[in-house]
Write an enzyme that holds these catalytic residues in place. Structure first.
Site, PDB file in Angstrom:
ATOM      1  N   LYS A  11      45.231  43.903  44.901  1.00 22.96           N
ATOM      2  CA  LYS A  11      43.997  43.260  45.355  1.00 22.96           C
ATOM      3  C   LYS A  11      43.830  43.367  46.882  1.00 22.96           C
ATOM      4  CE  LYS A  11      43.840  40.062  41.460  1.00 22.96           C
ATOM      5  NZ  LYS A  11      43.557  38.665  41.054  1.00 22.96           N
ATOM      6  N   TYR A  51      35.130  40.997  36.034  1.00 25.39           N
ATOM      7  CA  TYR A  51      35.579  39.634  35.736  1.00 25.39           C
ATOM      8  C   TYR A  51      34.547  38.848  34.926  1.00 25.39           C
ATOM      9  CZ  TYR A  51      39.791  39.923  38.623  1.00 25.39           C
ATOM     10  OH  TYR A  51      41.034  40.245  39.119  1.00 25.39           O
ATOM     11  N   ASN A 114      45.713  36.628  45.092  1.00 27.76           N
ATOM     12  CA  ASN A 114      47.056  36.589  44.509  1.00 27.76           C
ATOM     13  C   ASN A 114      47.684  37.980  44.331  1.00 27.76           C
ATOM     14  OD1 ASN A 114      45.520  37.365  42.350  1.00 27.76           O
ATOM     15  ND2 ASN A 114      46.287  35.824  40.924  1.00 27.76           N
ATOM     16  N   HIS A 117      46.610  42.116  39.944  1.00 26.90           N
ATOM     17  CA  HIS A 117      46.106  41.756  38.618  1.00 26.90           C
ATOM     18  C   HIS A 117      46.960  42.453  37.563  1.00 26.90           C
ATOM     19  CE1 HIS A 117      43.244  41.227  35.298  1.00 26.90           C
ATOM     20  NE2 HIS A 117      43.417  42.512  35.029  1.00 26.90           N
ATOM     21  N   GLU A 128      40.053  47.643  30.680  1.00 29.80           N
ATOM     22  CA  GLU A 128      40.140  47.606  32.146  1.00 29.80           C
ATOM     23  C   GLU A 128      40.506  48.981  32.722  1.00 29.80           C
ATOM     24  OE1 GLU A 128      41.235  42.851  32.201  1.00 29.80           O
ATOM     25  OE2 GLU A 128      42.778  44.271  32.825  1.00 29.80           O
TER      26      GLU A 128
HETATM   27  P1  CMP Z   1      43.649  37.665  37.749  1.00 28.81           P
HETATM   28  O1  CMP Z   1      44.916  37.687  36.998  1.00 28.81           O
HETATM   29  O2  CMP Z   1      43.153  38.902  38.369  1.00 28.81           O
HETATM   30  O3  CMP Z   1      42.501  37.102  36.775  1.00 28.81           O
HETATM   31  C1  CMP Z   1      41.464  36.246  37.178  1.00 28.81           C
HETATM   32  C2  CMP Z   1      41.543  35.874  38.617  1.00 28.81           C
HETATM   33  O4  CMP Z   1      40.791  34.742  38.988  1.00 28.81           O
HETATM   34  C3  CMP Z   1      42.975  35.481  38.942  1.00 28.81           C
HETATM   35  O5  CMP Z   1      43.809  36.583  38.925  1.00 28.81           O
HETATM   36  C4  CMP Z   1      42.782  34.806  40.285  1.00 28.81           C
HETATM   37  O6  CMP Z   1      42.656  35.738  41.334  1.00 28.81           O
HETATM   38  C5  CMP Z   1      41.447  34.110  40.055  1.00 28.81           C
HETATM   39  N1  CMP Z   1      41.663  32.705  39.687  1.00 28.81           N
HETATM   40  C6  CMP Z   1      42.188  32.218  38.567  1.00 28.81           C
HETATM   41  N2  CMP Z   1      42.199  30.866  38.590  1.00 28.81           N
HETATM   42  C7  CMP Z   1      41.646  30.526  39.751  1.00 28.81           C
HETATM   43  C8  CMP Z   1      41.380  29.286  40.357  1.00 28.81           C
HETATM   44  N3  CMP Z   1      41.673  28.122  39.750  1.00 28.81           N
HETATM   45  N4  CMP Z   1      40.807  29.287  41.565  1.00 28.81           N
HETATM   46  C9  CMP Z   1      40.502  30.455  42.178  1.00 28.81           C
HETATM   47  N5  CMP Z   1      40.727  31.678  41.643  1.00 28.81           N
HETATM   48  C10 CMP Z   1      41.300  31.708  40.451  1.00 28.81           C
END
Ligand code: CMP
Length: 139
Positions: A11, A51, A114, A117, A128
């Site tokens: 990311k 998403y 984070n 993914h 995906e």
């Molecule tokens: P990812 O695994 O890519 O899938 C969905 C994404 O949404 C997740 O990683 C985070 O980057 C984001 N995400 C999930 N939960 C939250 C949250 N509570 N607040 C903000 N972002 C979130």
């Protein structure tokens, strides 16, 4: 992709921090083979499509803004039991809960930024992977 492939993307936060190499090294050392990979960028609209499953969630707009804020590195990976093993390698969505030594524990900045993914099912890994790569780009 019958349970031996998964999809991932590094990311914007991790690309910006210069962690493409470190993360790719961890992925390969864990036994995953890179079958497709590129440096690219999502528009806000394309991030929203990727998403779409989260579009009713309160964090959806912020997530789309963040995911289109800079370059990303999508990849298709191959390994036995790929989806599950990869989710173990990256750790929990919230880096505060990610196990020690996981990619998110080492590199993620927040629950949104984070670092990486990982697909949550074989079915989503196919969807995906096809979102980013055409047939001729998969090796
Ligand atoms: P990812 O695994 O890519 O899938 C969905 C994404 O949404 C997740 O990683 C985070 O980057 C984001 N995400 C999930 N939960 C939250 C949250 N509570 N607040 C903000 N972002 C979130």
């Amino acid at each position: 992709m019958a349970n031996n492939k998964t999809f991932t993307m590094i990311k914007p936060d991790a690309v910006e921090a210069g962690n493409i190499g470190s993360i790719t090294k961890m992925i390969q050392e864990a036994g995953f083979v890179i079958k497709a990979m590129k440096l690219t960028k999502l528009s806000k609209e394309r991030a929203g499509q990727f998403y779409a499953i989260h579009k009713e969630r309160p964090f959806y707009t912020d997530l789309c803004n963040y995911m289109s804020s800079g370059p990303i590195v999508p990849m298709i990976l191959e390994k036995e039991n790929a989806v599950e093993d990869f989710r173990t390698l990256i750790g929990a969505t919230n880096p505060k809960e990610a196990a020690e030594g996981t990619i998110r524990n080492l590199f993620a900045k927040s629950i949104e930024a984070n670092a990486i993914h990982g697909s949550d099912s074989d079915e989503n890994a196919i969807i995906e992977g096809n979102f980013f790569f055409s047939e001729v780009e998969k090796f």
